[in-house]
Design an enzyme around this catalytic site. Structure first.
Site, PDB file in Angstrom:
ATOM      1  N   GLU A  40       1.015  -1.217  -0.158  1.00 47.58           N
ATOM      2  CA  GLU A  40       0.042   0.032   0.043  1.00 47.58           C
ATOM      3  C   GLU A  40       0.906   1.360  -0.048  1.00 47.58           C
ATOM      4  O   GLU A  40       1.903   1.456   0.591  1.00 47.58           O
ATOM      5  CB  GLU A  40      -0.657  -0.177   1.157  1.00 47.58           C
ATOM      6  CG  GLU A  40      -1.771   1.066   1.496  1.00 47.58           C
ATOM      7  CD  GLU A  40      -2.380   1.407   2.940  1.00 47.58           C
ATOM      8  OE1 GLU A  40      -1.881   0.687   3.772  1.00 47.58           O
ATOM      9  OE2 GLU A  40      -3.505   1.815   2.789  1.00 47.58           O
ATOM     10  N   LYS A 122     -10.117   2.225  -1.215  1.00 49.10           N
ATOM     11  CA  LYS A 122     -10.003   1.586   0.216  1.00 49.10           C
ATOM     12  C   LYS A 122     -11.308   1.906   0.920  1.00 49.10           C
ATOM     13  O   LYS A 122     -11.686   3.314   0.892  1.00 49.10           O
ATOM     14  CB  LYS A 122      -8.663   2.130   1.071  1.00 49.10           C
ATOM     15  CG  LYS A 122      -8.508   1.701   2.162  1.00 49.10           C
ATOM     16  CD  LYS A 122      -7.248   1.906   2.853  1.00 49.10           C
ATOM     17  CE  LYS A 122      -6.796   1.513   4.280  1.00 49.10           C
ATOM     18  NZ  LYS A 122      -5.814   2.035   4.829  1.00 49.10           N
ATOM     19  N   CYS A 161      -5.067  -2.998   3.635  1.00 48.69           N
ATOM     20  CA  CYS A 161      -4.456  -2.709   5.073  1.00 48.69           C
ATOM     21  C   CYS A 161      -5.681  -3.068   6.093  1.00 48.69           C
ATOM     22  O   CYS A 161      -6.159  -3.992   6.188  1.00 48.69           O
ATOM     23  CB  CYS A 161      -3.630  -1.477   4.832  1.00 48.69           C
ATOM     24  SG  CYS A 161      -2.613  -1.171   6.231  1.00 48.69           S
TER      25      CYS A 161
HETATM   26  O1  LIG Z   1      -5.113  -1.250  11.498  1.00 47.54           O
HETATM   27  C1  LIG Z   1      -4.080  -1.231  11.882  1.00 47.54           C
HETATM   28  O2  LIG Z   1      -3.637  -1.580  12.936  1.00 47.54           O
HETATM   29  C2  LIG Z   1      -2.968  -0.542  10.732  1.00 47.54           C
HETATM   30  C3  LIG Z   1      -3.926   0.055   9.459  1.00 47.54           C
HETATM   31  C4  LIG Z   1      -3.072   0.839   8.657  1.00 47.54           C
HETATM   32  O3  LIG Z   1      -1.978   1.228   8.837  1.00 47.54           O
HETATM   33  C5  LIG Z   1      -3.788   1.312   7.336  1.00 47.54           C
HETATM   34  O4  LIG Z   1      -4.663   1.027   6.992  1.00 47.54           O
HETATM   35  O5  LIG Z   1      -3.168   2.126   7.000  1.00 47.54           O
END
Ligand SMILES: O=C(O)CCC(=O)C(=O)O
Length: 272
Positions: A40, A122, A161
């Site tokens: 990402e 996203k 993510c």
């Molecule tokens: O949920 C998490 O602990 C990290 C999520 C994250 O870093 C993101 O989505 O960019």
């Protein structure tokens, strides 16, 4: 299906253009792959929120173009990870999203001819009172795409993510026919145990293969967690990376998961 997971490591001092060139060269080297996956927001500085607007680009911008050329050179599907997608300064209000920001965290799937096959914005924005919820629009659509591989067609479901914390999204991807979930991330080291656990959970509960590609290095003072992994639909971790830059090369036998779905038909017992 041979999957190459490119766990890129980078710090704030690597210029974006140099990183794009380096990542595209790395993709060009993955000659035996059916599917190559990048993390990402690897080009637009990962967790460095302050630089996102400056490095935003459209889906046909320089980052995707460089990766697309590499995809064409090796004749493989490439999940280019995500970019900060901008609607552009001249976009009309209706093209800027409900909050009018015109920025999204957008994943791009490129085909073996270098063409863009799918984009996924996203859905679950990470950052609570800062970062994505403050700066970006939320995606509103589930996205699947079909890969035509030597052993047949496979449908993949896209997520990014933080989405991995929301099992209902993956259930809906399953219901849309996905057999493989592809999840690029910029997931911090502090919670990396959640990242690996949630990937295994999404695999087991949906009887799907999960391909997770995280980042390594430190962005804006946040140490990234690495530990990209590929988990099959029986819950077996086929490969897991360490903390630094690493390429995982994984042969996924999709028939193992297909047989498991038939042998242990738990999904038929769902009650909605
Ligand atoms: O949920 C998490 O602990 C990290 C999520 C994250 O870093 C993101 O989505 O960019």
């Amino acid at each position: 299906m041979r999957v190459h997971v490119l766990q890129l490591a980078y710090d704030d001092d690597e210029p974006v253009a140099a990183r794009v060139e380096r990542a595209a060269a790395l993709v060009s080297g993955q000659r035996d792959a059916d599917l190559v996956v990048l993390p990402e927001l690897w080009a637009p500085t990962g967790m460095n929120y302050d630089l996102w607007t400056a490095h935003a680009e459209s889906v046909d911008g320089p980052t995707v173009a460089a990766v697309a050329e590499a995809a064409k050179a090796i004749g493989a599907y490439v999940h280019a990870g995500s970019i900060v997608e901008t609607a552009g300064p001249d976009a009309p209000p209706e093209a800027r999203g409900p909050q009018g920001r015109g920025l999204w965290n957008t994943s791009v799937l490129i085909g073996p001819e270098g063409d863009t096959l799918a984009t996924y914005r996203k859905v679950h924005r990470f950052g609570f009172a800062s970062g994505e919820p403050q700066l970006m629009e939320a995606g509103e659509q589930l996205v699947t795409a079909d890969l035509d591989l030597p052993d047949g067609r496979v449908r993949i479901g896209l997520a990014t993510c933080y989405d991995i914390r929301f099992p209902e999204q993956f259930r809906r991807l399953l219901d849309a026919g996905a057999e493989v979930f592809v999840v690029p991330a910029a997931w911090p080291a502090r919670r990396v145990a959640h990242w690996t656990l949630l990937g295994r959970a999404r695999a087991v509960e949906n009887q799907c293969t999960v391909v997770q590609c995280n980042t390594a290095g430190t962005h804006a003072g946040v140490a990234m967690g690495g530990h990209s992994q590929v988990v099959d639909g029986t819950g077996v971790v086929l490969a897991e990376a360490g903390d630094g830059e690493e390429v995982l090369v994984v042969d996924v036998d999709l028939d193992v998961t297909r047989r498991w779905r038939a042998d242990f038909p738990v999904l038929a017992d769902r009650r909605l």
